[in-house]
Design a protein around this motif. Sequence first.
Motif, PDB file in Angstrom:
ATOM      1  N   TYR A   6       0.974  -1.066   0.110  1.00  0.00           N
ATOM      2  CA  TYR A   6       0.058   0.037   0.198  1.00  0.00           C
ATOM      3  C   TYR A   6       1.005   1.176   0.036  1.00  0.00           C
ATOM      4  O   TYR A   6       0.612   2.182  -0.491  1.00  0.00           O
ATOM      5  CB  TYR A   6      -0.871  -0.006   1.228  1.00  0.00           C
ATOM      6  N   GLY A   7       1.967   1.079   0.802  1.00  0.00           N
ATOM      7  CA  GLY A   7       2.838   2.281   0.857  1.00  0.00           C
ATOM      8  C   GLY A   7       4.216   1.840   1.331  1.00  0.00           C
ATOM      9  O   GLY A   7       4.165   0.922   2.396  1.00  0.00           O
TER      10      GLY A   7
ATOM     11  N   GLY B  76       7.248   4.118   3.430  1.00  0.00           N
ATOM     12  CA  GLY B  76       7.882   5.449   3.986  1.00  0.00           C
ATOM     13  C   GLY B  76       9.205   5.140   4.824  1.00  0.00           C
ATOM     14  O   GLY B  76       9.599   4.217   5.511  1.00  0.00           O
TER      15      GLY B  76
ATOM     16  N   SER C 274       3.534   7.996   8.621  1.00  0.00           N
ATOM     17  CA  SER C 274       2.640   8.809   8.109  1.00  0.00           C
ATOM     18  C   SER C 274       2.838   8.860   6.641  1.00  0.00           C
ATOM     19  O   SER C 274       1.696   8.941   5.788  1.00  0.00           O
ATOM     20  CB  SER C 274       2.650  10.131   8.603  1.00  0.00           C
ATOM     21  N   LYS C 275       3.960   8.788   6.084  1.00  0.00           N
ATOM     22  CA  LYS C 275       4.456   8.796   4.654  1.00  0.00           C
ATOM     23  C   LYS C 275       3.839   7.473   4.035  1.00  0.00           C
ATOM     24  O   LYS C 275       3.531   7.547   2.865  1.00  0.00           O
ATOM     25  CB  LYS C 275       6.191   8.970   4.681  1.00  0.00           C
ATOM     26  N   ALA C 276       4.033   6.217   4.686  1.00  0.00           N
ATOM     27  CA  ALA C 276       3.761   5.040   4.128  1.00  0.00           C
ATOM     28  C   ALA C 276       2.267   4.924   4.020  1.00  0.00           C
ATOM     29  O   ALA C 276       1.829   4.379   2.986  1.00  0.00           O
ATOM     30  CB  ALA C 276       4.184   3.867   5.119  1.00  0.00           C
ATOM     31  N   ILE C 277       1.302   5.693   4.731  1.00  0.00           N
ATOM     32  CA  ILE C 277       0.115   5.472   4.593  1.00  0.00           C
ATOM     33  C   ILE C 277      -0.690   6.794   3.810  1.00  0.00           C
ATOM     34  O   ILE C 277      -1.841   6.817   3.449  1.00  0.00           O
ATOM     35  CB  ILE C 277      -0.818   5.602   5.903  1.00  0.00           C
ATOM     36  N   GLY C 278       0.455   7.673   3.295  1.00  0.00           N
ATOM     37  CA  GLY C 278       0.105   8.857   2.319  1.00  0.00           C
ATOM     38  C   GLY C 278      -0.857   9.798   2.908  1.00  0.00           C
ATOM     39  O   GLY C 278      -1.176  10.720   2.252  1.00  0.00           O
ATOM     40  N   LEU C 279      -0.585   9.949   4.340  1.00  0.00           N
ATOM     41  CA  LEU C 279      -1.321  11.060   4.810  1.00  0.00           C
ATOM     42  C   LEU C 279      -0.660  12.284   5.313  1.00  0.00           C
ATOM     43  O   LEU C 279      -1.063  13.614   5.433  1.00  0.00           O
ATOM     44  CB  LEU C 279      -2.332  10.638   5.957  1.00  0.00           C
TER      45      LEU C 279
END
Length: 133
Positions: free
Chosen positions: A3-4, A6, A65-70
Amino acid sequence: MIYGIGTDICDVRRVRASFERHGERFAQKILSDAEFNTWQARSARWPERGLRYLATRFSAKEAFSKAIGLGMRMPMTWRNCEIAKAASGKPEIVLHGVLKEWFDAKNLTAHVTVTDETDYAASFVVVEQNTKR
């Protein structure tokens, strides 16, 4: 399915400067209640170890926070994201409140690693989405 991803590197000297400027309030803003208790215990024994703990948690939450895109936007908050430790010593992400609800609704799982060395703390997070329901 990924999904992501980070990653984050944090300068421990900047964390020290923020802590010196804002005191315990800085730690309370960044850390969950459980993390705050661990931070206090480590800081009491060895203040430098406490600063590194704070830096690794800051770094891991930034990477998450980067991995979840928010980034640092709702439902992502510092205190709703906790970097805990499994019995084996492996770091793990524990979520709370609306962030946990959002994350679970998307059927996501996260993997985190943290490290620190003198002046730097670094973290890497991989978030997966289970597409089977």
